[in-house]
Design an enzyme around this catalytic site. Structure first.
Site, PDB file in Angstrom:
ATOM      1  CB  THR A 324      -0.915  -0.076   0.915  1.00 15.65           C
ATOM      2  OG1 THR A 324      -1.807   1.003   1.305  1.00 15.65           O
ATOM      3  CG2 THR A 324       0.444   0.006   2.589  1.00 15.65           C
ATOM      4  CG  HIS A 376       4.889 -11.189  16.502  1.00 18.86           C
ATOM      5  ND1 HIS A 376       5.763 -12.253  17.026  1.00 18.86           N
ATOM      6  CD2 HIS A 376       5.665 -10.544  17.671  1.00 18.86           C
ATOM      7  CE1 HIS A 376       7.137 -12.101  17.030  1.00 18.86           C
ATOM      8  NE2 HIS A 376       6.475 -10.949  18.244  1.00 18.86           N
TER       9      HIS A 376
END
Length: 413
Positions: A324, A376
């Site tokens: 993006t 994560h």
């Protein structure tokens, strides 16, 4: 013959759509293949074309949610196309003008008859208890409307009074309540889901854009001339750098599926683009196999489809990693939100000349901050930081790491 027009299926997983806008009115004559409505699904906004010519009767209102396969309008295919109606309507308009003016004249004539509001010496005067409260609040009595006899300010008026804090008066304070499109609601749902259901973390780095600028300045004119006006932008460099880094750190190119990890040996790169209906994320398939020209051509094709409202569900389905670019809007730094079920997203930002240390000396270079948000649960710090460093290295040495030492060949010049 009366033709029933039903909502077509925009995709296998889509069961309902929302009528965003009718492009015609009830009773209009429509031509075959004319766009008669825009319909929102949770993935895209699509145009609904008329299946036949005829007079249309609408069976759904704007904002209605209708099931795929439901009838939304009828077309009378036997109805003749009207001729000359529009000019006649315009010709009749002046004849009605004098009638429309009559009520306005009456309103103006009646205005002087309105009696002025009664006044009293007590209006705006606080009672002793009210004055004490107003003084404690530091509120001027003139700003409080009294409800007591003759307009006197009572104790209750003083208790309920709110300090103006110097807010100017006379300005517009209107509000408007509008329903979000189905696409926008789905985007919001996915973003909240990504924040709540992933262990999202963001790591940052900065990139010296001088090497890329030098290559673009040297070859962009030849690239444009050779490839039919196609521009040599930054996105092809970033996409090539990302696909290289994904091969080095494959965990970033994977995603969670319950207790399992799904890994991909290809890179379908989702590119966030701004369209008239909001942010859309079409996918560049097998980007790792594309040349600079191929990437630029595909991004241009998808961006044009998004701008023209022609993007389809298939164009946005899938994707293993997202890029993006908030820099086109002036963003210096941000923490992009993961595009689920993907595990990583790279955020680009604006390019600003800043002083940096180069070989012990201070030099000014065009610099860009880059951000990698990642899940994560599946990507550890070593992989995330290593991935972003690999992207940085490729962008700062594009000739060797992205072009095999031959810019002309890589750019197909």
């Amino acid at each position: 013959m009366i033709l029933e027009m039903k909502v077509p299926s925009p995709g296998e997983s889509i069961k309902e759509v929302e009528i965003a806008t009718w492009l015609v009115k009830d009773g209009d004559y429509v031509e075959k293949d004319q766009a008669i409505a825009e319909v929102d699904s949770d993935k895209a906004t699509l145009e609904l074309p008329a299946e036949m010519s005829g007079v249309i009767t609408l069976k759904a209102e704007e904002g209605d949610t209708v099931a795929v396969g439901a009838v939304v309008c009828l077309i009378d295919t036997d109805a003749a196309k009207p001729a000359g109606d529009a000019p006649a309507a315009k010709a009749e308009a002046p004849k009605e003008a004098p009638k429309a003016e009559a009520p306005k004249a009456e309103v103006k004539a009646e205005a002087p008859k309105a009696a002025p509001a009664a006044t009293s010496y007590a209006a705006g005067t606080p009672s002793p208890a009210a004055r004490k409260i107003l003084d404690e609040k530091n509120i001027a009595p003139a700003t409080v409307s009294g409800t007591g006899k003759g307009g006197r300010i009572t104790k209750d008026d003083a208790v309920n009074a709110v300090p103006s804090m110097g807010t100017p008066t006379g300005g517009s304070r209107g509000t408007e309540r509008t329903k979000l499109s189905m696409l926008r609601r789905k985007v919001a749902e996915r973003l909240v889901s990504a924040k709540n259901e992933t262990a999202m973390l963001t790591t940052f780095n900065e990139v010296n854009m001088t090497p890329i600028n030098q290559i673009r300045n040297e070859y962009k004119d030849a690239f444009k001339a050779k490839h039919g006006g196609l521009g040599l932008g930054f996105m092809s460099f970033f996409t090539k750098a990302v696909t290289r880094a994904l091969q080095l750190y494959p965990d970033v190119n994977s995603m969670m599926d319950g207790d399992y990890k799904i890994a991909y040996d290809f890179a379908d790169i989702s590119i966030a683009v701004s369209g008239p209906k909001g942010l859309m994320v079409p996918v560049v398939r097998n980007a790792e196999l594309l040349t600079f020209r191929g990437i630029e051509a595909e991004i241009k094709r998808l961006a044009l489809r998004a701008r023209d409202g022609q993007i389809t569900v298939d164009d946005m389905t899938g994707g293993t990693f997202t890029i993006t670019n908030g820099g086109v809007f002036g963003s210096m730094l941000s923490t992009p939100i993961i595009n689920p079920p993907q595990s990583g997203i790279l955020g680009m930002h604006n390019i600003i000349e800043r002083p940096i240390a180069v070989n012990g000396k201070v030099e000014i270079h065009p610099m860009m901050y880059v951000a990698l948000s990642y899940d994560h649960r599946i990507i550890d710090g070593r992989e995330s930081v290593g991935f972003l460093v690999a992207v940085k290295e490729a962008l700062e040495n594009p000739l060797e790491l992205l072009m095999n030492g031959d810019a002309k060949r890589a750019l197909e010049l």
